[in-house]
Design an enzyme around this catalytic site. Structure first.
Site, PDB file in Angstrom:
ATOM      1  N   TRP A 102      10.136  -1.705  -1.205  1.00  0.00           N
ATOM      2  CA  TRP A 102       8.999  -1.961  -2.102  1.00  0.00           C
ATOM      3  C   TRP A 102       9.411  -1.866  -3.555  1.00  0.00           C
ATOM      4  CZ3 TRP A 102       5.682  -4.695   0.217  1.00  0.00           C
ATOM      5  CH2 TRP A 102       5.413  -4.486   1.568  1.00  0.00           C
ATOM      6  N   ASP A 172       4.162   3.538  -8.003  1.00  0.00           N
ATOM      7  CA  ASP A 172       3.514   2.879  -6.871  1.00  0.00           C
ATOM      8  C   ASP A 172       3.252   3.989  -5.859  1.00  0.00           C
ATOM      9  OD1 ASP A 172       2.844   1.610  -4.534  1.00  0.00           O
ATOM     10  OD2 ASP A 172       4.618   0.322  -4.442  1.00  0.00           O
ATOM     11  N   LYS A 196      -3.875   2.759   3.249  1.00  0.00           N
ATOM     12  CA  LYS A 196      -3.237   3.870   3.956  1.00  0.00           C
ATOM     13  C   LYS A 196      -4.140   5.108   3.859  1.00  0.00           C
ATOM     14  CE  LYS A 196       0.859   1.531   2.680  1.00  0.00           C
ATOM     15  NZ  LYS A 196       1.034   0.531   3.693  1.00  0.00           N
TER      16      LYS A 196
HETATM   17  N1  PMP Z   1       4.180  -0.478  -2.003  1.00  0.00           N
HETATM   18  C1  PMP Z   1       4.269   0.324  -0.934  1.00  0.00           C
HETATM   19  C2  PMP Z   1       4.903   1.672  -1.107  1.00  0.00           C
HETATM   20  C3  PMP Z   1       3.767  -0.094   0.300  1.00  0.00           C
HETATM   21  O1  PMP Z   1       3.861   0.718   1.361  1.00  0.00           O
HETATM   22  C4  PMP Z   1       3.158  -1.366   0.409  1.00  0.00           C
HETATM   23  C5  PMP Z   1       2.537  -1.873   1.683  1.00  0.00           C
HETATM   24  N2  PMP Z   1       2.931  -1.375   2.850  1.00  0.00           N
HETATM   25  C6  PMP Z   1       3.120  -2.179  -0.715  1.00  0.00           C
HETATM   26  C7  PMP Z   1       3.620  -1.713  -1.908  1.00  0.00           C
HETATM   27  C8  PMP Z   1       2.504  -3.557  -0.666  1.00  0.00           C
HETATM   28  O2  PMP Z   1       1.144  -3.417  -0.617  1.00  0.00           O
HETATM   29  P1  PMP Z   1       0.126  -4.590  -0.435  1.00  0.00           P
HETATM   30  O3  PMP Z   1       0.257  -5.080   0.965  1.00  0.00           O
HETATM   31  O4  PMP Z   1      -1.193  -3.946  -0.731  1.00  0.00           O
HETATM   32  O5  PMP Z   1       0.454  -5.659  -1.421  1.00  0.00           O
END
Ligand code: PMP
Length: 361
Positions: A102, A172, A196
Site C-alpha cells: 500500500w 494511511d 476495516k
Molecule cells: N491502505 C491500506 C493500508 C489498505 O489496507 C487498503 C485496503 N485494503 C488500502 C490502502 C486501499 O483502500 P481502498 O480499497 O479503500 O482504496
C-alpha cells in the site's frame, strides 16, 4: 447455523450491535417513515446523523480543535492522489516510508503529481518489519512524510510514531484506525477507508490539520480533489455516502458503549496474543511473517511448513466456518485479520484449530 468466524481483511467484520441497531430502524428511521438512505442529505434528520457521527469520532479519538474531520469517497486509494494534489507543490518533496504494497501504491500515485523520495524501506527484507527513521536525513523541502501505520498484507504495524518538526506526518491508517489510543496532534493528516474498523466501504475518513488544508495551493486542482471543498462545506459539497456515515455512527456508538479506545486496545492486544503465542509455541510448524517487534495487532500473518499443508489447513478451516484466512496472494500462507469487531472467541477458536491441525500432521 454453526458459528461463522469472520477473519476477512476488508470489508471485514462489523460489530453485531451496530448492525442490529441499523436493522431495527432500517425501514423507519427516526419516525420519518423511510430509511436513512432515502433521506435528503440536506434534511435536518440527515444532518443530525452527520454531526453526531463527527462529534463522536472527535470524542473517541480525542481529535483536537486544530484538526478537521472530512468524509470523502474514493477509498484510501483516492487519498494516495488527493494528498499530493493538495500538499505536494512544485518545489517540494513528498517523502515516503515503504512498509508494504500500500505504501508502494501511495508513492506511485504521488510520483504522477510531483517529486517524491523513498525516505526508508524494508522491501529488501520482504517487509517483515518497520524501519527505524533515526538515521534518515529529511530535507527542509519536504512537503510531508508519509507512513502506513498498519500493513494489512504483511502484518506489520508502527508501535511508535516519529516526532517530526520539519514537515507534517501523514498516515494511511486504513487498517488500524480506532484500534488503539493515539495522539492525533502528532499528525498533519490521517486517512482511512472505512471498511476495516470504521464501517462499510464507501466512506473514507480524513482527519487533517486545518492550517494544512487552508494553506494548500490548489488553484489548479479540480474541485472534488481539494480538501478545502470538503472542509468549507462540512463534507456536504455534493452528496456524501449517507448510509456509510450513518453506519460509522452506529459503530462509534458501539465503541463508546464498550469503554472507548483504551478498552478496545486492551481487547485487541489480548486477541493478538492468543494467536501469536500459538505461532511461537509451535515454531517450526507455524512461522510468523513479521518480526516480533513489528507485529500487527490487526493482521496476523503466518505460514505452515509447505504449500500443501497450508492448503489443507485452509480447507479444514473453511469446513469449520472460518472465513477469510487465506494470506494475500503476494505472500501466501495465512492471514487472520482481527479488527475491532472480531471477538476473542474467534481467536480462541482459531488457536484451537491450529493446535488440532498441528497434532494431526
Ligand atoms: N491502505 C491500506 C493500508 C489498505 O489496507 C487498503 C485496503 N485494503 C488500502 C490502502 C486501499 O483502500 P481502498 O480499497 O479503500 O482504496
Amino acid at each position: 447455523m454453526s458459528p461463522v468466524y469472520n477473519f476477512n481483511a476488508g470489508p471485514a467484520a462489523l460489530p453485531k450491535p451496530a448492525l442490529e441497531a441499523a436493522q431495527k430502524e432500517l425501514l423507519n428511521f427516526n419516525h420519518t417513515g423511510m430509511s436513512v438512505m432515502e433521506l435528503s442529505h440536506r434534511s435536518s434528520d440527515y444532518d443530525a446523523v452527520h454531526q453526531q457521527t463527527k462529534q463522536l469520532l472527535k470524542k473517541l479519538m480525542n481529535i483536537p480543535d486544530t484538526h478537521e474531520i472530512l468524509f470523502i469517497q474514493g477509498g484510501a486509494s483516492l487519498q494516495f492522489a488527493m494528498l499530493p494534489y493538495n500538499l505536494l507543490s512544485s518545489n517540494k518533496i513528498g517523502q515516503y516510508v515503504l512498509t508494504g504494497s500500500w505504501s508502494e501504491k501511495a508513492v506511485k500515485e504521488a510520483s504522477f503529481i510531483g517529486e517524491t523520495n523513498i525516505a526508508a524501506s524494508t522491501k529488501e527484507s520482504n517487509y517483515t518489519s518497520i524501519p527505524d527513521l533515526k538515521n534518515v536525513h529529511f530535507s527542509d523541502n519536504d512537503a510531508y512524510v508519509h507512513i502506513t501505520s498498519n500493513n494489512t498484507i504483511y502484518g506489520t504495524q508502527w508501535k511508535q510514531f516519529p516526532d517530526l518538526t520539519h514537515a507534517p506526518l501523514v498516515a494511511d491508517m486504513s487498517s488500524d484506525i480506532l484500534s488503539r489510543s493515539l495522539d492525533v496532534e502528532k499528525f498533519g493528516l490521517i486517512y482511512a477507508g472505512a471498511q476495516k474498523n470504521l464501517g462499510p466501504s464507501g466512506v473514507t475518513v480524513v482527519i487533517a490539520k486545518k492550517e494544512i488544508i487552508d494553506s494548500a495551493q490548489t488553484n489548479h486542482v479540480p474541485t472534488m480533489l481539494r480538501y478545502s471543498t470538503f472542509s468549507k462545506n462540512d463534507s456536504l459539497y455534493n452528496t456524501p455516502p449517507t448510509f456509510g456515515i450513518y453506519l460509522l455512527g452506529k459503530v462509534l456508538e458501539w465503541v463508546e458503549s464498550i469503554g472507548g479506545l483504551t478498552k478496545l486496545e486492551e481487547a485487541n492486544e489480548e486477541k493478538a496474543r492468543v494467536i501469536y503465542e500459538t505461532i511461537d509455541e509451535n515454531n517450526g510448524f507455524f512461522s510468523g511473517h513479521a518480526e516480533a517487534s513489528s507485529r500487527s495487532l490487526m493482521n496476523v500473518t503466518f505460514t505452515l511448513p509447505n504449500e500443501e499443508l497450508s492448503k489443507s489447513f485452509l480447507t479444514l478451516a473453511k469446513e469449520r466456518g472460518f472465513v477469510g484466512l487465506n494470506g494475500h496472494r503476494s505472500i501466501g500462507g495465512c492471514r487472520a485479520s482481527i479488527y475491532n469487531a472480531v471477538p476473542l472467541e474467534a481467536c480462541v477458536a482459531l488457536r484451537d484449530l491450529m493446535i488440532e491441525f498441528k497434532q494431526a500432521n
